[in-house]
Scaffold this active site. Structure first.
Site, PDB file in Angstrom:
ATOM      1  NE  ARG A 130      -0.616  -0.483   4.923  1.00  0.00           N
ATOM      2  CZ  ARG A 130      -1.191  -0.330   6.080  1.00  0.00           C
ATOM      3  NH1 ARG A 130      -2.378   0.250   6.152  1.00  0.00           N
ATOM      4  NH2 ARG A 130      -0.623  -0.738   7.179  1.00  0.00           N
ATOM      5  CG  ASP A 289       8.034  -7.048   6.876  1.00  0.00           C
ATOM      6  OD1 ASP A 289       8.187  -7.866   7.796  1.00  0.00           O
ATOM      7  OD2 ASP A 289       6.967  -6.450   6.683  1.00  0.00           O
TER       8      ASP A 289
END
Ligand code: AMP
Ligand code: MG
Length: 522
Positions: A130, A289
């Site tokens: 996103r 991440d």
């Protein structure tokens, strides 16, 4: 997928947006005739070096439009960093650009691919699901939209971010910077009434983030896991050349630049973790991440600043095992660095060398944390017994879960005026506090108390973004009153100042604060 910008820029030139680059004084006024013909330099010169790495690293695509956007929050400081004109916050063109409705000329948005370990388990490919990198500006800073719509890496997600989490990320990015802690920055939040489904229906928002790079440990893990050694090397060399140039030509590790990179990242991560622990910051989702290759605080989700000092505190409601509890963060960072080391191993070539590079984390973390805690106590010189004093101070705080931020701030004032009452008031067991204070007094007598107090007030903040403060600003923002956001931003930009009109924001949290549940849902 390589048609960046085609959809949104058509027939909609940006006008009257003046920006200047950071590193030289050349005027960069954007002059576009009314018919859209560009007659002068671009507003920002985009150099987009990450995109130039090639298609294996990213997918080019435009943002998804956000209907009828409005400003929710703006950071003048970050605007200045980018070289935006002072009145950028009044620009409808930029409102549209930072909501994903138009592209600034020359920006070529991409979503990057990465993988990672989530909650200790290999999660495979993730990527910018996103987030969209608008590009890198000539100032060397990248500009990224978070919540700008679906990408090829969205998996089951909708590509959107909700208002509450966007306000929290915006405020905390600038709060961390105000505290002096390395972080990605935030330029603005734009909101929309477009509905977004989470546990309940909420509304969409976009945060514009700014950083020298958004490269994560997970970017390296991605290419290592897929045996793409060429791309792995390309990425590592890109990071070395741009951000860690001294890793080349070092004699350490027999001239192995990739081992030097692992060591340098370990040291930066150690320095970051020491600062988190000292200020009482819990990240909440320290997946690989979410770890920045530059040692920046990255991806603000269910984070929390400690209220009471509780080493076992778990801020993420989704973290049922407490993997990311406050006191576990330094070890988790080390674990994450091992994942990075594993990923870099094909380049480093020797496991023992990689382990040696990682070892720097332990030594750096211990040194950095000690320095942070000594500074909080106002200890300049090194004396026997200091280490025990530091440890016993934390033990004292943990016994009653004394409010972390208020304790350190009051201690700073105590060093200046020797008024013990405000400090003693924080403890039920006054005798324990008095015993500790006598010991602290004796140690402080070895310092210049005035100098120590002044230094303590510069490292022990009065204001941190406590959950309940963010929550109150969010509730008002839902009613389209954004003053809570801007007031908090002002306080958090300068958290070491007194701001005497804002004692409430520096006070103990209300009872209801402990019932706030912040999860991964954002
Ligand atoms: P996070 O937990 O925010 O660090 O996100 C982990 C991964 O999930 C990343 O690849 C994100 O891009 C992705 N992600 C999180 N929320 C969404 C969403 N609403 N839509 C698409 N991808 C998402
Ligand atoms: Mg993330």
């Amino acid at each position: 997928m390589e048609q960046a910008g085609a959809r949104r820029t058509e027939g909609k030139p940006l006008i009257a947006t003046r920006l200047r680059p950071l590193r030289d004084n050349r005027a960069m006024s954007l002059a576009i005739d009314a018919d859209g013909t560009r007659t002068d330099d671009r507003p920002l010169n985009w150099i987009n070096r990450y995109a130039a790495l090639g298609p294996a690293f990213r997918t080019a695509l435009p943002p998804e439009p956000l209907p009828a956007p409005y400003w929710v929050g703006q950071s003048c400081r970050t605007g200045a960093l980018l070289g935006l004109a002072q009145d950028w916050g009044d620009s409808d063109e930029l409102l549209q650009a930072f909501s994903g409705n138009r592209l600034l000329p020359g920006s070529a948005p991409i979503a990057t691919v990465y993988s990672g370990h989530q909650f200790g388990v290999w999660a495979g490919q993730l990527g910018d699901g996103r987030a969209l990198l608008l590009g890198e500006t000539e100032s060397g800073l990248e500009v990224q939209l978070k919540g700008a719509g679906r990408t090829p890496y969205s998996r089951m997600g909708d590509g959107r971010a909700v208002l509450r989490s966007s306000i929290r990320e915006f405020l905390c990015s600038e709060a961390m910077h105000g505290l002096g802690i390395p972080t990605t920055r935030a330029l603005c939040v734009t909101g929309s009434d477009a509905p977004v489904r989470r546990e309940e229906i909420e509304t969409a928002a976009v945060v514009t983030r700014v950083a020298p790079s958004f490269i994560r440990f997970g970017h390296f893990e991605h290419f290592a896991a897929n045996n793409q050694t060429e791309e792995l090397k390309q990425l590592a060399d890109f990071v070395i050349d741009r951000y860690y140039p001294t890793c080349r030509g070092t004699e350490k590790f027999g001239g192995n630049a990739h081992a030097a990179l692992l060591e340098a990242v370990s040291e930066r991560t150690a320095a970051l973790l020491a600062q988190w622990q000292a200020v009482g910051f819990c990240h909440g989702v320290m997946n690989t991440d979410n770890m920045s290759i530059l040692g920046l605080t990255l991806d603000y989700g269910p984070f929390q600043f400690l209220d009471g000092y509780d080493p076992g505190h778990i801020c993420n409601h989704s973290d049922t095992q407490g993997r990311y509890a406050y006191a576990r963060q330094p070890n988790v960072a080390y674990w994450n660095l091992f994942c990075l080391g594993q990923a870099l191993l094909p380049l480093i070539g020797d496991q023992d060398v990689a382990l040696e590079a990682l070892e720097s984390y332990r030594t750096s973390y211990t040194t950095e944390l000690e320095a942070c805690l000594r500074a909080k106590l106002g200890l300049q010189g090194q004396l026997a017994g200091d280490r025990e004093l530091v440890q016993d101070t934390l033990r004292l705080l943990a016994t009653e879960k004394t409010d972390h931020t208020i304790f350190w701030r009051r201690l700073s004032h105590y060093a200046a005026d020797a008024q013990a009452a405000p400090l003693r008031d924080l403890f039920i067991d006054r005798a324990a506090c008095d015993t500790w204070l006598r010991r602290y007094d004796a140690r402080l007598a070895q310092e210049n108390a005035g100098v120590a107090a002044a230094a303590m007030l510069r490292v022990n903040p009065k204001f941190v973004l406590r959950n309940h403060l963010g929550e109150l600003a969010i509730r008002r923002a839902r009613e389209k009153d954004f003053s809570g956001v801007s007031v908090l931003l002002k306080l958090l930009e300068t958290p070491y100042d007194e701001h005497p009109d804002h004692e409430a924001e520096a006070g103990l949290p209300p009872d209801w604060a402990s019932s706030i549940e912040i999860s991964c849902s954002s």
